[in-house]
Structure formats: C-alpha cells, structure tokens
Design a protein around this motif. Structure first.
Motif, PDB file in Angstrom:
ATOM      1  N   LEU A 236      67.751  68.597  51.937  1.00  0.00           N
ATOM      2  CA  LEU A 236      66.927  67.925  50.929  1.00  0.00           C
ATOM      3  C   LEU A 236      65.446  67.927  51.309  1.00  0.00           C
ATOM      4  CD1 LEU A 236      69.286  64.928  50.106  1.00  0.00           C
ATOM      5  CD2 LEU A 236      68.415  66.571  48.432  1.00  0.00           C
ATOM      6  N   GLY A 237      65.141  68.433  52.508  1.00  0.00           N
ATOM      7  CA  GLY A 237      63.754  68.497  52.960  1.00  0.00           C
ATOM      8  C   GLY A 237      63.219  67.187  53.486  1.00  0.00           C
ATOM      9  N   ASN A 238      64.116  66.270  53.778  1.00  0.00           N
ATOM     10  CA  ASN A 238      63.687  64.954  54.262  1.00  0.00           C
ATOM     11  C   ASN A 238      63.779  64.915  55.786  1.00  0.00           C
ATOM     12  OD1 ASN A 238      63.119  62.241  54.647  1.00  0.00           O
ATOM     13  ND2 ASN A 238      64.260  61.612  52.822  1.00  0.00           N
ATOM     14  N   GLN A 239      62.750  65.446  56.428  1.00  0.00           N
ATOM     15  CA  GLN A 239      62.736  65.552  57.891  1.00  0.00           C
ATOM     16  C   GLN A 239      62.761  64.175  58.556  1.00  0.00           C
ATOM     17  OE1 GLN A 239      59.459  67.850  59.511  1.00  0.00           O
ATOM     18  NE2 GLN A 239      59.709  66.912  61.518  1.00  0.00           N
ATOM     19  N   GLU A 240      61.980  63.256  58.015  1.00  0.00           N
ATOM     20  CA  GLU A 240      61.916  61.914  58.605  1.00  0.00           C
ATOM     21  C   GLU A 240      63.276  61.220  58.557  1.00  0.00           C
ATOM     22  OE1 GLU A 240      59.460  57.705  58.000  1.00  0.00           O
ATOM     23  OE2 GLU A 240      58.750  59.555  57.023  1.00  0.00           O
ATOM     24  N   ALA A 241      63.946  61.313  57.403  1.00  0.00           N
ATOM     25  CA  ALA A 241      65.264  60.687  57.258  1.00  0.00           C
ATOM     26  C   ALA A 241      66.290  61.355  58.174  1.00  0.00           C
ATOM     27  CB  ALA A 241      65.724  60.758  55.810  1.00  0.00           C
ATOM     28  N   THR A 242      66.171  62.677  58.333  1.00  0.00           N
ATOM     29  CA  THR A 242      67.089  63.411  59.211  1.00  0.00           C
ATOM     30  C   THR A 242      66.916  62.951  60.655  1.00  0.00           C
ATOM     31  OG1 THR A 242      66.865  65.332  57.746  1.00  0.00           O
ATOM     32  CG2 THR A 242      67.911  65.702  59.876  1.00  0.00           C
ATOM     33  N   LEU A 243      65.666  62.845  61.092  1.00  0.00           N
ATOM     34  CA  LEU A 243      65.390  62.390  62.457  1.00  0.00           C
ATOM     35  C   LEU A 243      65.896  60.972  62.678  1.00  0.00           C
ATOM     36  CD1 LEU A 243      61.794  63.844  62.915  1.00  0.00           C
ATOM     37  CD2 LEU A 243      63.823  64.500  64.229  1.00  0.00           C
ATOM     38  N   GLU A 244      65.682  60.116  61.684  1.00  0.00           N
ATOM     39  CA  GLU A 244      66.144  58.723  61.788  1.00  0.00           C
ATOM     40  C   GLU A 244      67.667  58.660  61.882  1.00  0.00           C
ATOM     41  OE1 GLU A 244      64.581  56.546  58.506  1.00  0.00           O
ATOM     42  OE2 GLU A 244      62.506  56.593  59.231  1.00  0.00           O
TER      43      GLU A 244
END
Length: 570
Positions: free
Chosen positions: A227-235
């Motif tokens: 989904l391109g949500n790098q911040e959410a993936t890292l979290e």
C-alpha cells in the motif's frame, strides 16, 4: 493433521516412488508391448504384476499404459503408496482429469485421510474446480481446525481475476469461511486482485483469531508495504518484534525490510541484536556482513562473514564478500586470496575482480599465468578463462597473441559459441574476411536465433559493403528478437544508410541513439538526417552532440557538413 508432515510437506505434492524390482531389465520394447497386452490391468490380476508392467511402461516411455494400470490399481486397491504413485504420474503428465479421478476415489475410500484430502484440494484448484476445492478444504478444517492452508495457492493460484473472484466466492460461502486459514487464503487472493485494503481488513480478522501465526504477521507487513505505507510497515514490524521476542523469522524480516528501505544503520543495529540472540543463524550473519560493508564497517563485516566459511549455503558468497571487503580496505593480496576460494555462480565475477586487481598492480603477466593454472584447476571454466586471457592480451596491446590463444581455445573446445564470438569481435572485416566468414557461419549454425551473433554477421557484411540485402534481412530479424538493443538498431541503420534508404536509416538510428546516447551512433543518425534533407533536425542533433561530447573528434565530419549550409545561407 500432524501425520501430514511425514507424507506431505505443507501443500506441495511430494514426489513419491514405489520401489519395484524390475526383473529382466534387458526386456526389449517389443517384449514390453507384448507383455502389456497379456497383463493389461484388470481386477483378476495380481497388483504387483500390474505395477511392474506400469513401471516397465514408464521405463519405455509408454505413459498411457502406465497411467491406465496405476489408475485402475489406485481405484480398485487400498494401497496409499500406489495411489500416491498413480497421482504423481498423472500430475507429472499434466493429466488432471486422471489425477482428479484418482484423488476423488481415494477420498471416497478414506474420507478422513488428510493427505488424500490435500491431494484432492490441490488437484481441484489446479483443475479450476473451485467449489470442489472449497468443499475439500472445509473437510480438512473439520478434521483439524488449526490446519495451515495459506500456502496452498503458492504455485497454483488462479491466473485470471475472474477465476480468483470465483474462488473467493466459493471460500466465502463455505461453512469454514471464518476459519483463519480460509481468511488468509481469501486475503491473498484479494491482494492478487489489487484489493489491498480489503486484504488488509481480512488479515486483521485472521490475526485476531491467531495472533501468534508468523505467516499472518508477515503477510500483514507485506500488505502495508504494498500500500506504500512505509511508516505503518515499520511500526507493525517494530510492534511485532517486541511482542514476539523469541520469533527469529519476524526479527529477520524486519531487518531485511530496513535494509530495503536504506535504513542500513538501524538494520545493522537490529542484526547485531539478532546475532547476539541467535548466533548460529547464517542468514543474519550474511546480511550483517553485507550491511557492514555498505556502512564501511569493514572489521565488523569480516567478523560476520568469517563465520560462514564452512557454511553449505553461504560459503561462496562469504568468500566473495570477504574479498570485496578486503579490496575496499586496499588489502589486495588478501582480496586475491579470498577471490581464489570462490566457486559456483560467483566464479567468473570473482576472477574478473582478481584481474582488475592484477591490472591495478601492473601485474598482467602474473594474471595470465594465474588464469593458465586455473584452466588446469577448473577445466569446466575453460571457455571463460580463455576469453579472460584474450582480453588481458588485448589490454597488453598484443592482439596477435590473443587471436592465437582463441584459435587454440576453439581447437580444444570446438563449437563453443562464446569463444567463436570472442574471436569474431577481434578479426578485421577486410583482412580476415575468409576466416571471419567461416567463423560467422559456424556461429549461426550453432545458435541461429542469437541476436548478438546475427548482428555480428549483418554488421560484418555491412563493413565489407556486400550482400546488403541479406545483411538487412538478418539485421531486421535480429531487431525482432531484441527490439531495444542499441547495437542491433545501429547495424540496421548503418546498412539502410549504405542502401541510400535514409528514412529507414534515420528511424533505426534515432531509436539506437536514444537508447545508448553514443556519440558514434549520434553521428550516424545526424548524417542520415542530413542526407534526407532534414537540416533543422540535423542541426538540433549536432548541437546536442556538441553539448554532451564537447571536442570529440568524431563530430568534425558533421561540422564539415554544416559549413556548406552556412555559406549557402550567407
């Protein structure tokens, strides 16, 4: 369900084999067919004889007889090994109708045999029998509600969106639709159809039911990343790592994601913690070594990679990157020592790296001696080693010696296209015309559809300015095979220029120039434009070439063309 591990791994159908004594191995093919007629599978004959006939049939590539015999034995008998053998033959031959018939009868005979159900679900999916697959998966989950099914679609997922939608519907209407394993299957299918938000919602439902499932945790991370949500993936990775402190797979997945996101410092810190907790995990050691090299932490890199020198999986990679690490430190002798130890898929690149070091040290003669010894130690690499030596001789301005070496190489390894092509590239189109013709024809006999070899043949004819019609046909064919290869388009442009077909020449050379930005091709393109009378476009290309390749002597021929136009204007 636990019994499955001994008979079937995950959802992959294993290759089972029945050990059968093939008495009379000298039986001829004619005798086999005669025996087949006498002992054709039927209920009155001994199963061992039937299976022997089937195995003989396989040995003589009479697959229909073998499949028929095993199918009858599987349907009428009770032996699980015979059923597995019959299924494997059917699957190998891609006879899905036979496989489906065998698996269906197996399940009818043994309705609670989970491996049989796995076979049936696998084959049903492969046969696009999605309702049957859904029903079968439902039966598996009734026997073991905790069965892990999420990888069942790994190699046989429906290819079309419509088929995936049909399977999703079948799974959603099954009685086990709320089972986490079914939810994960649906989530994967939704993701394949591009419905990532829906897939994320579904995997969250599965995680509520089975929060410790590693594959579910990693699947959610993949969806967030997609989904391109790098911040959410890292979290999500950070949260999962803290919650599952003893789960190596989650921790290493987080580290790999950090590396992909170029957060190398954070990744190395994470990897060091992983190695402290799991010091024998080779993947972590390898990634830590590479990450350390990227961060110029050379001592750390050596510490991690040295641990992998005896690794079955990473030994060659470890030696290679230990060499790279030493080379970065300018410890050239250590680097060469490590490069010498590299084998396998990294063999050629490691030897090229060694040659580069020898060149830096002005030791090309030593490099030649080393490669000669390598031909003794690694005879399977002889073709590459001969070519490498020829390249070194060219670097030493000794073309005659390079050609002599390649002649020797072709004599020792006849019909090796790479060696022949290496010599073709060194020969003069005019002085070596007879030899060149012979080699090029031999090359195209060996690999008639190789674009590079076709291009060499066409370009040689163009340089010799003969058989231009044939040369053009060959170049056009090569272009069809490799439509975006600048060198081939350049050849086509050059040939059409010689034929005075300047429109075709400009078209081919324009594409070649845009792909390569080569000054040589640019000059040819400009000349084609000039000969067409496209003076404005000619001047535009010339200005671009002058800006990008200032003072290049190849541009002088274009400046001389421009001069008459300037005189004419004044």
């Amino acid at each position: 369900m636990r019994q499955i591990n001994s008979r079937i791994s995950g959802v992959r159908i294993k290759q089972y084999s029945t050990t059968i004594l093939l008495i009379g191995s000298m039986l001829s093919a004619a005798q086999l067919h005669a025996a087949g007629e006498i002992y054709h599978a039927n209920s009155n004959y001994n199963a061992i004889k039937q299976s022997m006939i089937a195995e003989f049939a396989i040995a003589y590539h009479d697959i229909p007889t073998a499949l028929h015999n095993y199918t009858v034995l599987a349907i009428k008998g009770n032996s699980a090994s015979v059923k597995q053998r019959a299924l494997n033959i059917a699957i190998e031959q891609e006879d899905l109708s036979a496989a489906l018939e065998i698996a269906t009868h197996w399940v009818l005979q043994e309705p609670k045999d989970v491996p049989a159900l796995f076979y049936l679900s696998h084959i049903a999916l492969k046969s696009h029998e999605y309702e049957l697959a859904s029903e079968t998966l439902d039966k598996i989950l009734k026997i073991d509600p905790n069965a892990e099914l999420e990888e069942i679609l790994a190699s046989i997922s429906p290819e079309s969106v419509a088929d995936r939608e049909y399977l999703i519907h079948a799974l959603q209407t099954s009685s086990s639709k709320d089972n986490p394993s079914i939810l994960v299957l649906i989530a994967g299918l939704e993701a394949q159809n591009g419905h990532l938000e829906d897939a994320l919602d579904i995997i969250n439902l599965a995680l509520r039911k089975r929060p410790k499932a590693t594959s579910y945790i990693l699947m959610k991370a993949n969806f967030l990343n997609a989904l391109g949500n790098q911040e959410a993936t890292l979290e999500w990775y950070e949260k999962s790592s803290k919650k599952h402190k003893n789960n190596y797979e989650i921790h290493i997945a987080e580290a790999k994601y950090l590396v992909k996101q170029n957060k190398t410092t954070l990744a190395l810190d994470k990897l060091e913690k992983i190695i402290k907790k799991w010091p024998k995990q080779e993947e972590a050691l390898f990634i830590a070594g590479l990450t350390s090299i990227d961060l110029r932490e050379y001592e750390k890199a050596e510490k991690y990679l040295v641990e992998l020198r005896s690794s079955n999986q990473y030994q060659n990679e470890a030696y290679y990157y230990l060499a790279v690490n030493a080379e970065r430190k300018e410890h050239f002798e250590t680097a060469k020592a490590y490069y010498r130890l590299v084998d396998g898929s990294l063999y050629s690149i490691s030897r090229r790296s060694m040659i580069s070091i020898f060149a830096k040290q002005n030791q090309l003669t030593d490099a030649l001696r080393f490669l000669t010894q390598e031909r003794v130690n690694y005879p399977q690499q002889a073709s590459f080693l001969y070519q490498a030596q020829a390249e070194i001789l060219i670097m030493m301005n000794n073309k005659k010696a390079a050609l002599r070496l390649l002649d020797e190489a072709i004599k020792n390894i006849p019909d090796d296209p790479e060696l022949i092509y290496a010599e073709v590239l060194l020969l003069d189109a005019h002085a070596d015309r007879e030899k060149l013709d012979k080699l090029l024809k031999n090359l195209l006999e060996i690999e008639p559809n190789n674009p590079s070899y076709l291009n060499a043949y066409a370009y040689t004819l163009a340089l010799q300015n003969r058989y231009l019609k044939e040369a053009r046909e060959v170049a056009e064919y090569a272009t069809e095979l490799a439509p975006e290869q600048a060198s081939i388009l350049d050849t086509l442009g050059y040939i059409t220029y010689l034929q005075n077909d300047f429109a075709a020449s400009a078209k081919a050379l324009k594409q070649a120039y845009e792909l390569s930005n080569s000054v040589k091709i640019g000059v040819r393109y400009a000349k084609s434009l000039y000969m067409q009378g496209e003076i404005a476009q000619f001047e535009k290309v010339l200005q671009e070439l002058q800006a990008n390749h200032r003072n290049d002597p190849q541009l002088e021929s274009l400046n001389s063309l421009l001069l008459p136009q300037q005189i004419k204007k004044s």
